[in-house]
Design a protein around this motif. Sequence first.
Motif, PDB file in Angstrom:
ATOM      1  N   ILE A 178       1.503  -1.388  -0.502  1.00  0.00           N
ATOM      2  CA  ILE A 178      -0.397   0.212   0.037  1.00  0.00           C
ATOM      3  C   ILE A 178       0.945   1.001  -0.166  1.00  0.00           C
ATOM      4  O   ILE A 178       1.935   1.244   1.137  1.00  0.00           O
ATOM      5  CB  ILE A 178      -1.054  -0.141   1.172  1.00  0.00           C
ATOM      6  N   PRO A 179       0.353   2.476  -0.819  1.00  0.00           N
ATOM      7  CA  PRO A 179       1.762   3.567  -1.163  1.00  0.00           C
ATOM      8  C   PRO A 179       1.759   3.676   0.616  1.00  0.00           C
ATOM      9  O   PRO A 179       0.584   4.169   1.022  1.00  0.00           O
ATOM     10  CB  PRO A 179       0.994   4.615  -1.938  1.00  0.00           C
ATOM     11  N   LYS A 180       2.947   4.666   0.858  1.00  0.00           N
ATOM     12  CA  LYS A 180       3.425   5.347   2.052  1.00  0.00           C
ATOM     13  C   LYS A 180       2.249   6.745   2.632  1.00  0.00           C
ATOM     14  O   LYS A 180       2.323   6.603   3.237  1.00  0.00           O
ATOM     15  CB  LYS A 180       4.609   5.672   2.108  1.00  0.00           C
ATOM     16  N   ASP A 181       1.794   6.862   1.594  1.00  0.00           N
ATOM     17  CA  ASP A 181       1.273   8.283   1.587  1.00  0.00           C
ATOM     18  C   ASP A 181      -0.406   8.117   2.384  1.00  0.00           C
ATOM     19  O   ASP A 181      -1.367   8.398   2.370  1.00  0.00           O
ATOM     20  CB  ASP A 181       0.906   9.298   0.484  1.00  0.00           C
ATOM     21  N   LYS A 182      -0.622   6.953   2.434  1.00  0.00           N
ATOM     22  CA  LYS A 182      -2.936   6.169   2.380  1.00  0.00           C
ATOM     23  C   LYS A 182      -2.323   6.097   3.433  1.00  0.00           C
ATOM     24  O   LYS A 182      -2.127   5.153   4.028  1.00  0.00           O
ATOM     25  CB  LYS A 182      -2.046   4.499   1.430  1.00  0.00           C
TER      26      LYS A 182
END
Length: 334
Positions: A160-164
């Motif tokens: 999962i993308p780190k900014d999510k």
Amino acid sequence: MNTLAIAEKDLNKNGFLDIDVDPTLDLVAEINKLKKEKNAIILAHYYQEGEIQDIADYVGDSLGLSQQAANTDADIIVFAGVHFMAETAKMLSPEKKVLLPDLKAGCSLADSCPPPIFRKYKEKYPDHVVVSYINCTAELKTLTDICCTSTNAVQIIESIPKDKGIIFAPDKNLGAYLQKKTGRDMILWNGSCMVHEIFSHEKITKLMLRHPEAKFIAHPECEPHLLEKADYIGSTSGLLRYTKESDADTFIVATEVGIIHQMEKQTPNKTFIPAPPNNTCACNECPHMKRNTMEKLYLCMKHEQPEITLPQWVIDEGVGSIDRMLEISAKAGL
Ligand code: 13P
Ligand code: SF4
């Protein structure tokens, strides 16, 4: 009314076909015969009683069982496990008949997260990705972006993308372990497994003092203060592999005791001590998993009941979360 009709009437009340089985019947031979006649496959979790594990076509953890259910060409899948596992099999192979020996073989984790309440909770975090432990109901999977099991949970979180932002349901202990392991900040649903929460810190500490040579190994569903003491943390298949590969001869095992059957089969010369619960009951046995018996397995294969059925919308809206999990697992070589 014949015996079967009476038993079927009672299915809702008991969760299984309540028919007397001749105690002299060779259940192993009968079950093997039914497997062939009906082109059925028996999938069993490591927490089933030893006799059931031994007659199964495949014994494994939640991930392995899902992979088998997705790929089998059998006509009937007989699930020797709990309800959410059989539901997952049905979602992955909706054209097949999926049987569960006892419909009341549930799960305290799945029960801890009722979908209507979770739906409201999720609305507070509209930008978050929902990751649910596979130990949840089929309906909860319709509210989930990606499922995970204890074998692939780290890889799923890392995909999962780190900014999510992430909501993790329903196991707070696995969630806390993943936060620590991946460094991701997650919103945790407050659920837990009744078996993994019952281990006694005090009794385990005493056992470790009495067996200083032993490795203490634990499933990530255990509470954080226990995991802190563990030499190894892993899923049931991970724990099994560790006991084989480790140089140690003695292990204190903090998960459901059914796994010890496979550990003893795999390395009969090693010693496995079940981690004790904090009272005198046999609480390190999952009462849901242990609802399945050889008699119920035989009856359910003979009469093809109880059967798992799901509304089409649940399959359509829920299966994506399991497919995503299987894709990420395959890429990670799991
Ligand atoms: P795994 O099969 O992923 O190890 O999980 C254990 C469990 O609690 C299944 O109900
Ligand atoms: Fe559910 Fe815990 Fe039983 Fe697994 S061991 S089925 S998580 S109650």
